[in-house]
Design a protein around this motif. Sequence first.
Motif, short mmCIF file in Angstrom:
data_model
loop_
_atom_site.label_atom_id
_atom_site.label_comp_id
_atom_site.label_asym_id
_atom_site.label_seq_id
_atom_site.Cartn_x
_atom_site.Cartn_y
_atom_site.Cartn_z
N LEU A 57 0.68 -1.10 0.04
CA LEU A 57 -0.13 0.07 0.16
C LEU A 57 0.90 1.10 -0.06
N GLN A 58 2.12 1.28 0.65
CA GLN A 58 2.86 2.30 0.56
C GLN A 58 3.20 2.76 -0.89
N GLU A 59 3.77 1.51 -1.76
CA GLU A 59 3.96 1.72 -3.10
C GLU A 59 2.64 2.28 -3.88
N ALA A 60 1.46 1.72 -3.47
CA ALA A 60 0.56 2.39 -4.18
C ALA A 60 0.28 3.96 -3.84
N LYS A 61 0.60 4.34 -2.70
CA LYS A 61 0.20 5.53 -2.52
C LYS A 61 1.41 6.31 -3.31
N ARG A 62 2.51 5.78 -3.32
CA ARG A 62 3.71 6.59 -4.14
C ARG A 62 3.12 6.70 -5.61
N THR A 83 -9.27 -5.27 -8.38
CA THR A 83 -9.58 -3.60 -7.86
C THR A 83 -10.52 -3.53 -6.68
N GLY A 84 -11.42 -4.18 -6.61
CA GLY A 84 -12.36 -4.16 -5.42
C GLY A 84 -11.65 -4.36 -4.12
N SER A 85 -10.91 -5.50 -4.09
CA SER A 85 -10.24 -5.73 -2.77
C SER A 85 -9.51 -4.88 -2.38
N PHE A 86 -8.27 -4.30 -3.53
CA PHE A 86 -7.37 -3.31 -3.48
C PHE A 86 -7.79 -2.11 -2.58
N THR A 87 -9.09 -1.45 -3.30
CA THR A 87 -9.64 -0.24 -2.77
C THR A 87 -10.31 -0.23 -1.29
N ARG A 89 -9.20 -2.30 0.90
CA ARG A 89 -7.96 -2.57 1.74
C ARG A 89 -7.34 -1.22 1.96
N PHE A 90 -7.18 -0.44 0.87
CA PHE A 90 -6.65 0.92 1.01
C PHE A 90 -7.51 1.83 1.83
N THR A 91 -8.56 1.86 1.60
CA THR A 91 -9.45 2.68 2.23
C THR A 91 -9.35 2.34 3.71
N GLU A 92 -9.48 1.09 3.97
CA GLU A 92 -9.34 0.58 5.58
C GLU A 92 -8.11 1.04 6.14
N LEU A 93 -6.78 0.83 5.50
CA LEU A 93 -5.66 1.08 6.34
C LEU A 93 -5.35 2.46 6.08
N VAL A 94 -5.10 3.19 4.72
CA VAL A 94 -4.85 4.52 4.56
C VAL A 94 -5.78 5.53 5.28
N GLY A 95 -7.20 5.38 5.39
CA GLY A 95 -8.10 6.11 5.84
C GLY A 95 -8.85 6.81 4.89
N VAL A 96 -8.56 6.83 3.66
CA VAL A 96 -9.27 7.40 2.49
C VAL A 96 -9.22 6.54 1.17
N SER A 97 -9.91 6.73 0.27
CA SER A 97 -9.94 5.95 -0.99
C SER A 97 -8.53 6.24 -1.76
N GLY A 158 -4.81 3.52 9.13
CA GLY A 158 -6.19 3.96 9.39
C GLY A 158 -6.38 5.35 9.99
N THR A 159 -7.22 5.68 10.64
CA THR A 159 -7.63 6.96 11.40
C THR A 159 -7.51 6.65 12.98
N PRO A 160 -6.92 7.65 13.58
CA PRO A 160 -6.65 7.61 14.97
C PRO A 160 -8.06 7.81 15.63
#
Length: 247
Positions: A57-62, A83-87, A89-97, A158-160
């Motif tokens: 996910l860090q690479e996806a953010k980059r 793509t659905g599972s990636f989206t 997971r990304f939304t859950e752990l990064v906090g935004v889509s 995620g979000t604190p």
Amino acid sequence: MEHLVQHAVTTIRERFWEPLSLDELARSAMVSKYYFLRVFTRVTGVTPGRFLCAVRLQEAKRLLLSTSLTVTDIAVRVGYSSTGSFTRRFTELVGVSPTHYRKLSLETPGEPREPAPAPAAPPAPVRCAGTVTGILHTEHRVLTPVRVGAFDTPVLQGTPASWSHVSSPGRFTLARVPEGTWYIHAVAQARGGTTGTAPAALTATAGPVAVRGDTVHRLDITLCPPDWTRPPILSALMDLAPQPTAA
């Protein structure tokens, strides 16, 4: 056995897009998967699977911030077949889509990026009884406000549940922390080692901290550059701090 874990972390960082399994990582370390799992978790604080997910996910953010690749293309590049599972997971752990994350860097070209929105206050039924305070230390020159948050995991994702910031290392307070067990994460940026060097990340983690009733926890933590054992920062709220401007 720390060298086995370091070898596994290097493998994860270099081959994150592959379907790496616990069995394969353990075989490369020439130990049983149960022993490998135990040692890896003790050294890094997370399982190999969670470390791999954080690197992907860090690479996806980059890629979202530095390329025009579609979300579907990025999902494939970082090892997701859906793509659905990636989206999700990304939304859950990064906090935004993924789309929102990219938008954060494009809303005002040339201006500091806006941070992700702060999490909403907990709903009324949740008991918010605790306060966590502490003092942040660092030997580095901090260029950005230090963001401090209470998270439910040793990975900064995620979000604190509660967050705050201080203008420089010093005292912080996290108010209305819900009852539960939390990890306190702090993030800032420090000046690079030489002229023209990009700012370096500084992080600190304390915990687990058990919040019960009207308790007040006082912590003493030190910001320092993360070493190889630390998974990447995923939380958009903590990661998308405004960038420093040149003096």
